[in-house]
Enzyme design. Structure first.
Site, PDB file in Angstrom:
ATOM      1  N   ASP A  43       1.393 -24.534   5.913  1.00 53.36           N
ATOM      2  CA  ASP A  43       1.784 -23.373   6.708  1.00 53.36           C
ATOM      3  C   ASP A  43       3.198 -23.663   7.242  1.00 53.36           C
ATOM      4  OD1 ASP A  43       1.893 -20.968   8.042  1.00 53.36           O
ATOM      5  OD2 ASP A  43      -0.160 -21.081   8.782  1.00 53.36           O
TER       6      ASP A  43
HETATM    7  C1  BGC Z   1       1.256 -18.054   9.490  1.00 55.81           C
HETATM    8  C2  BGC Z   1       0.939 -17.793   8.035  1.00 55.81           C
HETATM    9  C3  BGC Z   1       2.083 -17.061   7.382  1.00 55.81           C
HETATM   10  C4  BGC Z   1       3.327 -17.898   7.525  1.00 55.81           C
HETATM   11  C5  BGC Z   1       4.545 -17.306   6.843  1.00 55.81           C
HETATM   12  C6  BGC Z   1       2.610 -18.705   9.656  1.00 55.81           C
HETATM   13  O1  BGC Z   1       2.999 -18.768  10.979  1.00 55.81           O
HETATM   14  O2  BGC Z   1       0.252 -18.862  10.057  1.00 55.81           O
HETATM   15  O3  BGC Z   1      -0.255 -17.071   7.939  1.00 55.81           O
HETATM   16  O4  BGC Z   1       1.777 -16.806   6.043  1.00 55.81           O
HETATM   17  O5  BGC Z   1       3.605 -18.050   8.902  1.00 55.81           O
HETATM   18  O6  BGC Z   1       5.035 -16.221   7.516  1.00 55.81           O
END
Ligand code: BGC
Length: 759
Positions: free
Chosen positions: A294
């Site tokens: 993530d």
């Molecule tokens: C979130 C993800 C997301 C990623 C990219 C993160 O903060 O937890 O679900 O896909 O950001 O934007």
């Protein structure tokens, strides 16, 4: 359409073949091409392929804290040097072509970039938030909207969406409830798999195929106290029984990427958890795609107290099985040295790069790096009338009629004065919902506009905000009360703003903000008939003036067509058929609350008996249970018949039930099959959803629906993480929600020789 749990739950253990995982076959020349590339790549270029950075070519308001490279010039340099494999969260063909040109024509090896983004409930046409759409209990429908989203996203130059969120949300305080499909493993599994199929379409190489990335692996919906980014302490069995199946179902549906969760499980952050990302994900679940971290989650291993420094964090993540690092840049900075020093074997890096290159190959990017980058397509695919129509249908189907004294539906032809009161009546800023940041602001239909378009005389409508979402307006309540008194009927548009749910929006209470509650109490005190239109990204605990209204509609965040869909349901053009994917408790303090909980040794008998598993202040049931949802029709179930009350080990028992529409309108009902294992070597929930069947009936019409049940449906995760079924008595309910229903019992008889049963 009957959907059975075994279709989605099989496959946690057992052989790869049993999972029906997609086996993408590559031509010998393609395999050779990947091998050749890996042989020619420097460690820097390998680390580059394993790096995903924010798209500075076509930046969007990112939903994340700023980190790393933010300008096109620097990013161009990195791409030219082969130090980036994937860009994320930018849209637009022109910018993507500029970036792809640098990768394909100006980098040494010409490996195409992958373009990813969070397309969670729409790009330009905004569909209802995933939780809302889960209320349809209709995977085939979710597949259709996911397809439409994919058509728009690929037209905007995207190859992959960070969706569906396959986390089972066990606590409504958690803001990300909104992004998933609710509290139940079976429903989340069915909808996640359907969305994967919808995003990806039938052929990954097609220009409009959008690769899915089910997230967040794993058990992110079990964070303690519903606290975003928080910790998870969970048994092996619960992990496998409740939280992994939606991922298995998504992988079986063809998903070739996933994302490690931010959180830690049992003391080990997922991003560094080799047992989770390698042994379970690849060993048990036979996942064949690649794993994203993530956003900066590898770097966050330091804050977790698990890595000493950035180098250590990169080492731990890559050894655990994170193939693609998102935004921190740690892989590009540290992998070359980590490999040189022997801290990370080159073989580990090669495996990760191979996985990424194979996915790019599977999408046809090597043959055509310009796929999904066509300006003509971009011009014609956004927010088409067909997509807006689908969004309206989806929004109508997502609305749940929680309560109705008979006041609904309203007759649009009948002239009567309607007062639309509350902060969301004319508000356009909160119709989309969170995670719709590509949508054009202000293009969604607000409730007032939707109502005016439906009314014979729009002048019948008066709109008064009464208060802001979280702040009082001077004299606002008095004006609202005045408007209510002057009206024949009041519509109260209340609830949460779209920034109250979503990532990082955990709340300690799941209630309507105090100013709005005060408004509702004052308005209902006028004695006028009140219909509450709730806006929300989670289940809510409703009180007083809101709870006591004559009718309540759960309208979530419905997207582009919100106002029209609300009018469709209010005026009976659409007969509501939504069912709650999350339980609405009486009080916030009941959270985590979900219907498939355990009995305990002292189950509640009533609200007075002491020394029972109950709160002294609240009935520990749901105000509106999982699966609940009314209709303007009146559906009656009877004639429950089982083909046999004895189930031998390999038998199938078929369950028939008659459903009749005793109302005066055509409508749809979702009939639900639940079971309970009465005695087991590990205690079982008081109910578990095993099947759903949707039926549409004309007034006076009836139909016999059939479910079937086999031993596989009665299995659970027992000792040694094996799925087992145990002989004995099982309750069966066929009903209209997770409470009540027609009841029967079956007995599962002793195992066939050699089968997995306890001693
Ligand atoms: C979130 C993800 C997301 C990623 C990219 C993160 O903060 O937890 O679900 O896909 O950001 O934007």
């Amino acid at each position: 359409m009957t959907i059975h749990r075994r279709a989605v739950l099989s496959g946690i253990l057992g052989s790869a073949a049993a999972f029906g995982l997609p086996r993408i076959t590559f031509a010998a020349t393609e395999v050779q091409r990947v091998d050749d590339l890996i042989a020619r790549m420097t460690i820097e270029e390998k680390a580059g392929q394993m790096t995903c950075l924010a798209d500075a070519f076509r930046p969007f308001n990112p939903p994340n804290p700023q980190a790393g490279i933010q300008d096109e010039k620097r990013l161009s340099e990195e791409i030219r040097k082969g130090r980036v494999g994937c860009l994320f969260n930018g849209i637009g063909v022109a910018g993507a072509r500029r970036a792809q040109e640098l990768a394909v024509e100006h980098s040494r090896l010409g490996i195409p970039l992958l373009f990813a983004g969070d397309v969670i409930h729409g790009l330009k046409t905004i569909f209802p938030v995933p939780l809302a759409e889960a209320s349809t209990f209709d995977p085939a429908f979710a597949e259709r909207t996911a397809r439409a989203m994919a058509v728009e996203a690929t037209a905007a130059g995207l190859h992959l969406t960070f969706a569906p969120m396959a986390d089972v949300a066990r606590d409504q305080r958690w803001g990300r409830v909104v992004e998933g499909s609710g509290e139940d493993v079976t429903l989340v599994s069915l909808l996640s798999a359907a969305r994967v199929r919808g995003f990806q379409g039938r052929d990954l190489r097609r220009n409009d195929s959008l690769l899915a990335c089910p997230k967040h692996f794993a058990a992110y919906g079990a964070v303690a106290g519903g606290l975003e980014y928080g910790s998870i302490d969970i048994s092996d069995e619960t992990l496998r029984e409740t939280h992994l199946p939606p991922f298995s179902a998504s992988f079986s549906a063809g998903a070739l990427s996933t994302m490690a969760a931010f959180s830690e499980i049992n003391g080990v952050p997922a991003t560094a958890d080799r047992a989770l990302l390698t042994d379970i994900l690849r060993g048990e679940m036979q996942f064949r795609g690649f794993v994203f971290s993530d956003y900066t989650a590898d770097e966050e291993l330091i804050a977790h107290g698990y890595a000493e420094d950035e180098r250590d964090a990169a080492r731990l993540a890559v050894l655990a099985g994170v193939d693609m690092s998102m935004q921190s840049g740690l892989y590009i900075r540290y992998l070359p040295e980590l490999v040189k020093s022997g801290a990370v074997p080159m073989g580990t890096v090669d495996v990760a790069v191979r996985r990424i290159l194979y996915v790019k190959m599977a999408m046809g990017l090597f043959d055509n790096p310009w796929r999904s980058l066509d300006e003509d397509v971009e011009r014609t695919r956004f927010a088409t009338p067909a997509h807006r129509e689908l969004a309206r249908e989806s929004a109508g189907r997502s609305i749940v009629l929680l309560k109705n004294s008979g006041i609904l539906p309203l007759d649009p032809a009948q002239s009567r004065k309607i007062a639309l009161i509350g902060p969301f009546g004319e508000d356009k800023d909160n119709v989309y919902g969170p995670w719709a940041f590509y949508g054009d602001p202000g293009k969604g239909v607000d409730i007032a506009s939707g109502l005016r378009a439906a009314l014979a005389d729009p002048a019948d409508l008066t709109v008064v905000p009464g208060c802001g979402a979280d702040a009082a307006i001077e004299g606002g309540i008095a004006k609202a009360v005045e408007a209510a008194k002057a009206a024949d009927i009041v519509l109260l548009a209340l609830g949460e703003t779209q920034t109250m749910s979503g990532e990082a929006q955990s709340r300690t209470t799941i209630e309507i903000p105090a100013v709005q509650q005060a408004l509702a109490d004052a308005v209902t005190a006028t004695g006028k008939p009140v219909v509450v239109l709730l806006r929300h990204g989670r289940a809510l605990a409703l009180h007083d003036g809101v709870a006591n209204a004559q009718a309540i509609l759960a309208t979530w965040f419905l997207g582009s067509e919100a106002g029209h869909a609300v009018a469709d349901v209010l005026f009976g053009k659409v007969n509501p058929s939504g069912k709650l994917p999350v339980s609405f408790p009486w009080e916030s303090g009941q959270e985590p609350f979900f219907y498939d909980r355990k009995s305990t040794g002292r189950p509640v008998v009533d609200n007075r008996t002491e020394y029972r598993a109950r709160y002294t202040t609240t009935d520990n049931s749901a105000r509106f249970p999982f699966g609940h949802g009314l209709s303007y029709s009146d559906f009656v179930l009877d004639n429950l018949k089982l083909s046999d009350t004895a189930m031998r080990w390999d038998d199938t028992v078929s369950i028939a039930v008659k459903v009749a529409n005793k109302g005066s309108r055509r409508g749809s009902e979702v009939v639900q099959l639940y079971t309970r294992d009465r005695v087991a070597s590990r205690t079982r929930p008081i109910r578990e959803l095993k099947g759903i069947e949707r039926v549409t009936l004309d007034p006076g019409e009836s139909k016999t629906l059939r479910f079937s049940l086999t031993r596989r449906d009665l299995e659970f995760v027992g000792d040694g993480n094996r799925r087992i079924a145990e002989p004995g008595l099982f309750d069966i309910w066929v009903g209209q929600s997770s409470t009540g229903g027609l009841h029967a019992q079956i007995e599962l008889y002793a195992a066939a020789p050699g089968a997995n049963t306890p001693n």
